[in-house]
Design a protein around this motif. Structure first.
Motif, short mmCIF file in Angstrom:
data_model
loop_
_atom_site.label_atom_id
_atom_site.label_comp_id
_atom_site.label_asym_id
_atom_site.label_seq_id
_atom_site.Cartn_x
_atom_site.Cartn_y
_atom_site.Cartn_z
N HIS A 123 0.81 -0.76 0.24
CA HIS A 123 0.40 0.54 0.17
C HIS A 123 1.46 1.42 0.08
O HIS A 123 0.77 1.77 -1.05
N SER A 127 0.71 3.26 -3.27
CA SER A 127 0.09 4.89 -3.19
C SER A 127 1.05 5.79 -3.42
O SER A 127 0.76 7.13 -3.64
N TYR A 130 -0.47 5.68 -7.05
CA TYR A 130 -2.10 5.80 -7.20
C TYR A 130 -2.77 5.84 -6.40
O TYR A 130 -2.57 5.50 -4.85
N ASN A 131 -4.20 6.01 -6.06
CA ASN A 131 -5.11 6.63 -4.99
C ASN A 131 -5.42 5.28 -4.72
O ASN A 131 -5.88 4.17 -5.16
N THR A 132 -4.56 4.28 -3.96
CA THR A 132 -4.49 2.48 -3.08
C THR A 132 -6.05 2.23 -2.19
O THR A 132 -4.83 2.93 -0.84
N LEU A 133 -6.36 1.72 -2.35
CA LEU A 133 -7.71 1.04 -1.13
C LEU A 133 -6.78 -0.15 -0.91
O LEU A 133 -5.96 -0.92 -1.62
N GLU A 155 -12.26 8.07 -6.71
CA GLU A 155 -10.58 7.96 -6.58
C GLU A 155 -10.15 6.55 -6.10
O GLU A 155 -8.96 7.32 -6.55
N HIS A 156 -11.05 5.17 -6.09
CA HIS A 156 -9.33 4.27 -6.14
C HIS A 156 -9.08 4.24 -7.61
O HIS A 156 -9.91 3.97 -8.97
N GLU A 157 -7.78 4.36 -7.30
CA GLU A 157 -6.88 3.76 -8.55
C GLU A 157 -5.73 2.15 -8.53
O GLU A 157 -6.07 1.46 -9.68
#
Length: 456
Positions: A123, A127, A130-133, A155-157
């Motif tokens: 993560h 991050s 990317y916008n990472t979950l 918004e997640h990428e």
């Protein structure tokens, strides 16, 4: 969660509308009635000691827009109720639909040891670009992973999803929902060996993560592991190896310098080029986790400087090798979970502490079956090797470790049956100048040991 309609949920789960409006919009999904918010759907599950169906009315009182049920239920005026064959299955079916609808590049992580820290490092690295979950806490099973999937927002990428298991078929089920593009297996140890019979069985269960893989997928594994090092050619997918013992690994580490509780520095060799890297969390084993993160970063196109920065700045999950100071006591709080391999690593961290009394407070490792006695006893030698000054244990299995420690020359050993008894002892025994390791399987509730020390 991005809005879904009840109609979509009915289609995904094969349900039937009992009452209410099929066009009702759902803004979130929960399996805990107490966490229900306005616009949420409540999915009641049945456990050994509870039946979520008993809390359907409570969920509506908290603003639920709809509920699922697999029990016979009378229609309710102005309440949207959907009947399904099985609510547990429906949870997975809806998550599978939601993930396919809002698909994004996904990496899945499993392994006997280190998967949570590796998840956190991945993560941190992803991050950087990317916008990472990522999976929160230990939401890595057949309930937690679907709930994590519902957290995918516009918004997640990218997503990093942790996958745990203790039986065959569980990871295969999770990948049917998550559909990962890349998978990481950290190692094959002894965790859950009671249910899987052998390390060979554990390897087979972990490899379920590749069940849906094609030539477009990538498997990233620890090339120093005796099982994982032999995965090339097991499928048409790409395999990437990392390690510290063999320079033939695709990514490997050299010049490793252990800085004790301050972490580890090393040189990562990637595509023939060398990069200085640093992990600020203690434990030399975290070099392996960092190498996995480097491999994933490469697959996702993260620049090398971003990868190195992400590894250095990542934040571990709470109670994972967290080093804290309280009134002259240094606490190594690693009580999130435990296995024989992780206990060995943690004892190594404690053993590296200088100029303090080294105290190990250890609790049972679960799901070891017939292997429990020998696995725990063998760890006694590791206690001795690391010059632990005081060993405190709780639980039946840990009595074997205590005996192994004494047989290897450890003088100060005290064992208790219950965690509470250990808490009462550390309350008066632990003092300024001590370095204390706290570690046990989750079910031992060793956070109470931590609370006891910090509340002194």
């Amino acid at each position: 969660m991005q809005t879904m309609t009840v109609k979509e949920i009915i289609d995904a789960a094969g349900g039937k509308l009992i009452s209410g409006d099929i066009n009702t919009e759902i803004k979130g999904i929960t399996t805990n009635s107490r966490e229900t918010k306005t616009g949420f759907m409540f999915i009641p599950l049945i456990g050994d000691k509870f039946d979520g169906h008993d809390f359907i009315n409570a969920a509506f009182d908290l603003g639920a827009a709809a509920v699922l049920t697999h029990k016979e239920t009378e229609p309710l005026v102005d309440k949207t109720i959907v009947k399904v064959e099985d609510t547990h299955k429906a949870l997975g079916d809806i998550a599978r639909y939601y993930k396919a609808k809002h698909n994004l590049p996904t990496v899945a992580v499993t392994g006997s040891v280190g998967k949570t820290t590796t998840k956190d490092m991945l993560h941190g690295v992803l991050s950087e670009k990317y916008n990472t979950l990522k999976t929160p806490g230990n939401f890595n099973n057949d309930i937690g992973l679907p709930l994590t999937v519902f957290n995918i927002e516009k918004e997640h990428e990218a997503a990093v999803l942790e996958m745990g298991m203790n039986h065959f078929g569980e990871i295969e089920y999770l990948v049917s929902i998550a559909k990962p593009d890349v998978a990481v297996i950290t190692n094959i140890g002894q965790s859950h060996i009671e249910n899987l019979g052998s390390r060979e069985g554990i390897f087979k269960a972990k490899m379920e993560i590749t069940k849906l893989f094609t030539k477009d997928n990538t498997l990233i594994v620890n090339g120093d592991d005796e099982f994982l090092s032999k995965t090339k050619g097991m499928g048409e997918y790409k395999v990437v190896y990392y390690g510290i013992k063999n320079p033939e690994n695709d990514v490997y580490a050299k010049d490793i310098k252990n800085n004790g509780l301050d972490g580890t520095r090393f040189t990562a060799v990637v595509d023939g080029k060398e990069y200085k890297a640093e992990v600020t969390v203690p434990g030399g084993h975290n070099v392996y986790n960092a190498l996995a993160a480097i491999c994933v970063g490469r697959e996702f196109g993260v620049p090398t400087d971003g990868i190195i920065a992400g590894i250095k700045s990542f934040k571990p999950t709470k109670m994972r090798m967290a080093v804290e100071d309280f009134n002259g006591i240094k606490i190594i709080n690693d009580c999130y979970n435990a296995s024989p391999d992780s206990i060995k690593s943690s004892l190594g961290v404690l053993g590296g502490v200088d100029n303090m009394r080294k105290v190990a407070v250890l609790g049972d490792v679960f799901e070891m079956g017939d292997f429990a006695a020998q696995a725990h006893y063998s760890l006694g030698a590791v206690v001795a090797e690391n010059n632990i000054d005081l060993l405190i244990t709780a639980g039946e299995n840990m009595k074997h470790l205590a005996r192994g420690a004494m047989d290897n020359g450890v003088k100060n050993v005290i064992s208790f049956d219950k965690t509470l008894e250990a808490c009462n002892y550390v309350k008066t025994e632990i003092k300024s100048g001590d370095a204390v390791l706290i570690k046990a399987s989750r079910g031992m509730h060793f956070e109470e040991v931590y609370n006891t020390i910090t509340e002194k």
